[in-house]
Design a protein around this motif. Structure first.
Motif, PDB file in Angstrom:
ATOM      1  N   HIS A   1      27.791 -77.726 -13.392  1.00 40.65           N
ATOM      2  CA  HIS A   1      26.629 -76.867 -13.156  1.00 40.65           C
ATOM      3  C   HIS A   1      27.028 -75.397 -13.178  1.00 40.65           C
ATOM      4  N   ILE A   2      28.159 -75.073 -12.556  1.00 39.19           N
ATOM      5  CA  ILE A   2      28.618 -73.681 -12.522  1.00 39.19           C
ATOM      6  C   ILE A   2      28.898 -73.186 -13.937  1.00 39.19           C
ATOM      7  N   ALA A   3      29.605 -73.988 -14.725  1.00 39.39           N
ATOM      8  CA  ALA A   3      29.931 -73.587 -16.095  1.00 39.39           C
ATOM      9  C   ALA A   3      28.665 -73.367 -16.920  1.00 39.39           C
ATOM     10  N   ALA A   4      27.704 -74.263 -16.785  1.00 43.39           N
ATOM     11  CA  ALA A   4      26.461 -74.140 -17.549  1.00 43.39           C
ATOM     12  C   ALA A   4      25.667 -72.914 -17.118  1.00 43.39           C
ATOM     13  N   CYS A   5      25.614 -72.658 -15.799  1.00 46.28           N
ATOM     14  CA  CYS A   5      24.847 -71.513 -15.291  1.00 46.28           C
ATOM     15  C   CYS A   5      25.476 -70.196 -15.717  1.00 46.28           C
ATOM     16  N   LEU A   6      26.787 -70.075 -15.589  1.00 40.87           N
ATOM     17  CA  LEU A   6      27.450 -68.829 -15.956  1.00 40.87           C
ATOM     18  C   LEU A   6      27.358 -68.572 -17.447  1.00 40.87           C
ATOM     19  N   ASP A   7      27.369 -69.637 -18.226  1.00 41.00           N
ATOM     20  CA  ASP A   7      27.269 -69.488 -19.667  1.00 41.00           C
ATOM     21  C   ASP A   7      25.895 -68.960 -20.070  1.00 41.00           C
ATOM     22  N   ASN A   8      24.868 -69.270 -19.266  1.00 39.31           N
ATOM     23  CA  ASN A   8      23.500 -68.870 -19.608  1.00 39.31           C
ATOM     24  C   ASN A   8      23.089 -67.547 -18.980  1.00 39.31           C
ATOM     25  N   ILE A   9      23.930 -67.006 -18.060  1.00 37.58           N
ATOM     26  CA  ILE A   9      23.580 -65.756 -17.395  1.00 37.58           C
ATOM     27  C   ILE A   9      23.652 -64.609 -18.388  1.00 37.58           C
ATOM     28  N   SER A  10      22.611 -63.794 -18.433  1.00 38.95           N
ATOM     29  CA  SER A  10      22.613 -62.610 -19.295  1.00 38.95           C
ATOM     30  C   SER A  10      22.842 -61.381 -18.438  1.00 38.95           C
ATOM     31  N   PRO A  11      23.228 -60.241 -19.052  1.00 42.61           N
ATOM     32  CA  PRO A  11      23.431 -59.020 -18.270  1.00 42.61           C
ATOM     33  C   PRO A  11      22.184 -58.659 -17.473  1.00 42.61           C
ATOM     34  N   ALA A  12      22.408 -58.105 -16.289  1.00 44.72           N
ATOM     35  CA  ALA A  12      21.290 -57.717 -15.429  1.00 44.72           C
ATOM     36  C   ALA A  12      20.482 -56.613 -16.097  1.00 44.72           C
ATOM     37  N   VAL A  13      19.154 -56.692 -15.954  1.00 46.10           N
ATOM     38  CA  VAL A  13      18.284 -55.637 -16.466  1.00 46.10           C
ATOM     39  C   VAL A  13      18.132 -54.599 -15.373  1.00 46.10           C
ATOM     40  N   VAL A  14      18.435 -53.340 -15.689  1.00 43.58           N
ATOM     41  CA  VAL A  14      18.448 -52.304 -14.663  1.00 43.58           C
ATOM     42  C   VAL A  14      17.525 -51.164 -15.046  1.00 43.58           C
ATOM     43  N   PRO A  15      16.217 -51.301 -14.770  1.00 41.88           N
ATOM     44  CA  PRO A  15      15.313 -50.186 -15.042  1.00 41.88           C
ATOM     45  C   PRO A  15      15.603 -49.040 -14.085  1.00 41.88           C
ATOM     46  N   ASP A  16      15.647 -47.804 -14.607  1.00 42.60           N
ATOM     47  CA  ASP A  16      16.044 -46.665 -13.785  1.00 42.60           C
ATOM     48  C   ASP A  16      15.015 -46.276 -12.739  1.00 42.60           C
ATOM     49  N   ASP A  17      13.777 -46.725 -12.882  1.00 49.41           N
ATOM     50  CA  ASP A  17      12.752 -46.262 -11.950  1.00 49.41           C
ATOM     51  C   ASP A  17      12.504 -47.229 -10.812  1.00 49.41           C
ATOM     52  N   LEU A  18      13.362 -48.233 -10.644  1.00 43.69           N
ATOM     53  CA  LEU A  18      13.203 -49.178  -9.548  1.00 43.69           C
ATOM     54  C   LEU A  18      14.318 -49.006  -8.544  1.00 43.69           C
ATOM     55  N   ASP A  19      14.019 -49.247  -7.307  1.00 48.06           N
ATOM     56  CA  ASP A  19      15.022 -49.181  -6.261  1.00 48.06           C
ATOM     57  C   ASP A  19      15.503 -50.577  -5.942  1.00 48.06           C
ATOM     58  N   SER A  20      16.730 -50.676  -5.521  1.00 47.54           N
ATOM     59  CA  SER A  20      17.273 -51.974  -5.143  1.00 47.54           C
ATOM     60  C   SER A  20      16.823 -52.333  -3.750  1.00 47.54           C
ATOM     61  N   GLU A  21      16.617 -53.621  -3.518  1.00 51.20           N
ATOM     62  CA  GLU A  21      16.248 -54.080  -2.193  1.00 51.20           C
ATOM     63  C   GLU A  21      17.473 -54.516  -1.439  1.00 51.20           C
ATOM     64  N   PRO A  22      17.516 -54.294  -0.079  1.00 50.55           N
ATOM     65  CA  PRO A  22      18.698 -54.673   0.692  1.00 50.55           C
ATOM     66  C   PRO A  22      18.884 -56.160   0.722  1.00 50.55           C
ATOM     67  N   LYS A  23      20.118 -56.577   0.668  1.00 50.65           N
ATOM     68  CA  LYS A  23      20.473 -57.990   0.756  1.00 50.65           C
ATOM     69  C   LYS A  23      21.257 -58.231   2.029  1.00 50.65           C
ATOM     70  N   GLY A  24      21.256 -59.477   2.519  1.00 56.36           N
ATOM     71  CA  GLY A  24      22.029 -59.805   3.707  1.00 56.36           C
ATOM     72  C   GLY A  24      23.508 -59.877   3.407  1.00 56.36           C
ATOM     73  N   ILE A  25      24.362 -59.698   4.420  1.00 56.31           N
ATOM     74  CA  ILE A  25      25.798 -59.748   4.206  1.00 56.31           C
ATOM     75  C   ILE A  25      26.418 -60.736   5.169  1.00 56.31           C
ATOM     76  N   GLY A  26      27.591 -61.203   4.793  1.00 54.85           N
ATOM     77  CA  GLY A  26      28.353 -62.096   5.656  1.00 54.85           C
ATOM     78  C   GLY A  26      27.613 -63.356   6.030  1.00 54.85           C
ATOM     79  N   ARG A  27      26.851 -63.911   5.124  1.00 53.18           N
ATOM     80  CA  ARG A  27      25.996 -65.030   5.506  1.00 53.18           C
ATOM     81  C   ARG A  27      26.597 -66.362   5.104  1.00 53.18           C
TER      82      ARG A  27
END
Length: 316
Positions: free
Chosen positions: A277-303
């Motif tokens: 599953h990991i190999a198949a998922c990573l193979d299908n992942i495309s580069p992240a789309v990063v529009p300049d006019d959007l802000d990133s949302e905070p994510k949790g850490i150490g979870r």
């Protein structure tokens, strides 16, 4: 009627792609090398296209081989899901997975979703920490699988993905050109930090480490606030970030690799299920789309997460 593709041939085709050679693929699919070669000749005859081309002593995928790759993974995945749906002896138990939080944000949703669909009776226990800590947990037998930054000088892992490493800054806050580069990076043993500092040193560019954290969320916050520059793999870029190039005065960086660590003694059926599953998922992942006019949302850490049959609970 057009004859269907042979599932066994597609399995062998994927084994060649994943292992990088006909010889290693033969060991994985429990066939002789001549049998593997024969299967590929028959698959090429069925497709009507050449799938592999000689590359020195090895073989590489042709453009048609690359085209078939995505279809092959989807066909095998659906075949496995169909078999699992009628399997009275489904896999059960707990699988302990470790991953840094930057990989978790980008990769784990698809991995979790696919695995939970095909193996609903397996509980996934997921720990988010930096690669060094995960390697230590693996050594103590506390994890079964760990997705880490591949660093052969620090730990042994199997490479499952390679991608560009990028300089990033805020898209909304210009950098001061007359000051040392302000860096937000991981701890001293972080490979990305070492690559960034080495590149700046070699380029004769002055810099100052202002923020140090193993959490990509903290590092990203400093970048998005316009307080620092950092380095991230291409797929981990976030909205509101700008990629800095040589035109901005930043030296090129070497690509980075994602590695997979496996606990010796792990059930082969569980290990094969999750690694496929990991190999198949990573193979299908495309580069992240990063529009300049959007802000990133905070994510949790150490979870840490416990997941069963598509449900998720969080413990801090």
């Amino acid at each position: 009627m057009t004859a269907p593709l042979d599932i066994d041939q597609l399995h062998t085709f994927l084994a060649i792609v994943d292992t990088g050679s006909f010889t290693k693929a033969a060991d994985r699919v429990f066939k002789t090398q001549s049998a593997v070669s024969m299967q590929m000749r028959r698959l090429e005859e069925r497709i009507g296209k050449q799938l592999f081309a000689k590359d020195g002593r090895g073989n590489r995928l042709t453009a048609d081989g690359e085209k078939l790759l995505n279809y092959a993974r989807r066909i095998i995945r659906l075949n496995n899901e169909a078999i699992a749906a009628f399997d009275d002896n489904r896999l059960e138990g707990t699988l302990r997975i470790g991953t840094p939080d930057d990989y978790a944000d980008r990769y784990m949703p698809e991995i979790i979703g696919r695995f939970a669909k095909t193996h609903p009776n397996v509980e996934l226990y997921i720990v988010c920490e930096n690669s060094s800590s995960l390697a230590e947990r693996m050594a103590r037998g506390e994890l079964d699988i760990a997705l880490v930054t591949h660093n052969p000088r620090a730990r042994i892992s199997d490479v499952v993905r390679t991608e560009p490493l990028c300089w990033v800054a805020s898209a909304n806050h210009p950098l001061r050109e007359d000051a040392p580069v302000p860096l937000a990076v991981g701890r001293r043993d972080c490979l990305w930090r070492q690559l960034a500092c080495s590149a700046l040193d070699a380029d004769g560019r002055e810099y100052q480490v202002l923020f140090t954290s193993w959490s990509s969320t903290v590092v990203a916050a400093a970048v998005l606030a316009g307080m620092a520059v950092s380095v991230l793999p291409e797929s981990a870029l976030r909205p509101g970030m700008k990629v800095l190039t040589s035109g901005d005065g930043f030296p090129p960086l070497p690509p980075v690799q994602i590695g997979l660590m496996k606990r010796p003694g792990l059930s082969p059926s569980l290990m094969n299920a999750i690694t496929d599953h990991i190999a198949a998922c990573l193979d299908n992942i495309s580069p992240a789309v990063v529009p300049d006019d959007l802000d990133s949302e905070p994510k949790g850490i150490g979870r840490s997460l416990k997941i069963r049959a598509g449900q998720m609970a969080t413990s801090w």
